[in-house]
Design an enzyme around this catalytic site. Sequence first.
Site, PDB file in Angstrom:
ATOM      1  N   ALA A 108       5.474   4.029   1.031  1.00 27.30           N
ATOM      2  CA  ALA A 108       4.589   3.626   0.211  1.00 27.30           C
ATOM      3  C   ALA A 108       3.730   2.702   0.719  1.00 27.30           C
ATOM      4  O   ALA A 108       3.929   1.977   1.438  1.00 27.30           O
ATOM      5  CB  ALA A 108       5.239   3.024  -1.073  1.00 27.30           C
ATOM      6  N   CYS A 109       2.308   2.653   0.375  1.00 30.26           N
ATOM      7  CA  CYS A 109       1.366   1.480   0.708  1.00 30.26           C
ATOM      8  C   CYS A 109       0.521   1.228  -0.564  1.00 30.26           C
ATOM      9  O   CYS A 109       1.051   1.519  -1.708  1.00 30.26           O
ATOM     10  CB  CYS A 109       0.538   2.063   1.607  1.00 30.26           C
ATOM     11  SG  CYS A 109      -0.672   3.309   1.311  1.00 30.26           S
ATOM     12  N   GLY A 110      -0.666   0.764  -0.564  1.00 25.42           N
ATOM     13  CA  GLY A 110      -1.317   0.242  -1.442  1.00 25.42           C
ATOM     14  C   GLY A 110      -2.274   1.413  -2.183  1.00 25.42           C
ATOM     15  O   GLY A 110      -2.087   1.389  -3.477  1.00 25.42           O
TER      16      GLY A 110
ATOM     17  N   GLY B 115      -2.223   4.835  -0.853  1.00 23.09           N
ATOM     18  CA  GLY B 115      -1.613   6.224  -0.582  1.00 23.09           C
ATOM     19  C   GLY B 115      -2.106   6.810   0.757  1.00 23.09           C
ATOM     20  O   GLY B 115      -1.695   7.879   1.267  1.00 23.09           O
TER      21      GLY B 115
ATOM     22  N   PHE C   2       0.728   1.922  -4.663  1.00 24.92           N
ATOM     23  CA  PHE C   2       1.141   0.966  -5.751  1.00 24.92           C
ATOM     24  C   PHE C   2      -0.133   0.782  -6.767  1.00 24.92           C
ATOM     25  O   PHE C   2       0.149   0.314  -7.502  1.00 24.92           O
ATOM     26  CB  PHE C   2       1.496  -0.276  -5.144  1.00 24.92           C
ATOM     27  CG  PHE C   2       2.960  -0.295  -4.150  1.00 24.92           C
ATOM     28  CD1 PHE C   2       4.030   0.100  -4.811  1.00 24.92           C
ATOM     29  CD2 PHE C   2       3.003  -0.597  -2.731  1.00 24.92           C
ATOM     30  CE1 PHE C   2       5.023   0.180  -4.045  1.00 24.92           C
ATOM     31  CE2 PHE C   2       4.177  -0.651  -2.271  1.00 24.92           C
ATOM     32  CZ  PHE C   2       5.403  -0.059  -2.825  1.00 24.92           C
TER      33      PHE C   2
END
Length: 216
Positions: free
Chosen positions: A143-145, A147, A172
């Site tokens: 996961a990242c901010g 995608g 996220f």
Amino acid sequence: MTTLLLPQPNSIFKPPLVVPNQRLGKPYRLPVISAVSGQQLVASGEVRAVEPREAKTLVSSEGYVLLDVRPSWEREKAHVKGSLHVPLFVEDPDNGPITLLKKWIHLGYIGLWTGQRFTMFNDEFTLQVVEAFPDKKSKVLVACGEGLRSLMAISKLHREGYKSLGWLTGGFNRATEGDFPEIEGPEELRFATIGGASYYFLKLLVLLPNFGKESR
């Protein structure tokens, strides 16, 4: 899906480089570059696309570990408790004349608005993940901010041999309250990627509806 890497004309094909690594206690084979992108892996079904509302179940019931690949300054604002942090990008420490010029351009066009710093690839990203998950059968939800960086990360990890990968769709930023059991940090998880002037603009947009209700 297997990607065949063919030598180019007038070039010498070199096999994957094996280098000693003291932290792993054994030789570490650098992965061969592959053309398979994260988007292709998700589209083909080789990597599982996971909505934020499904993530809690995957971690609690299916044995997935959440891997947060955001840079440290985003994670400090908000992160899922118990998640593993290995940044895909790190701040570029170089202060040479050319890099300083790039940093000034970045600040003017991107940095002031988004708060994002001038970064570079984390050269030890794959190695750090291998140290955390030496078993390539490990179930890892990346996961990242938003995608995008996590798509790059799953491409790297798939090349390394990890086949039980998940991708947090939209990152996220699309998370809502209750999607994850416990959040640590001073900010809401969905706002942690946002910085600079855009952060204050967003806060203003959030406050305006409430202000309108109170003034009636």
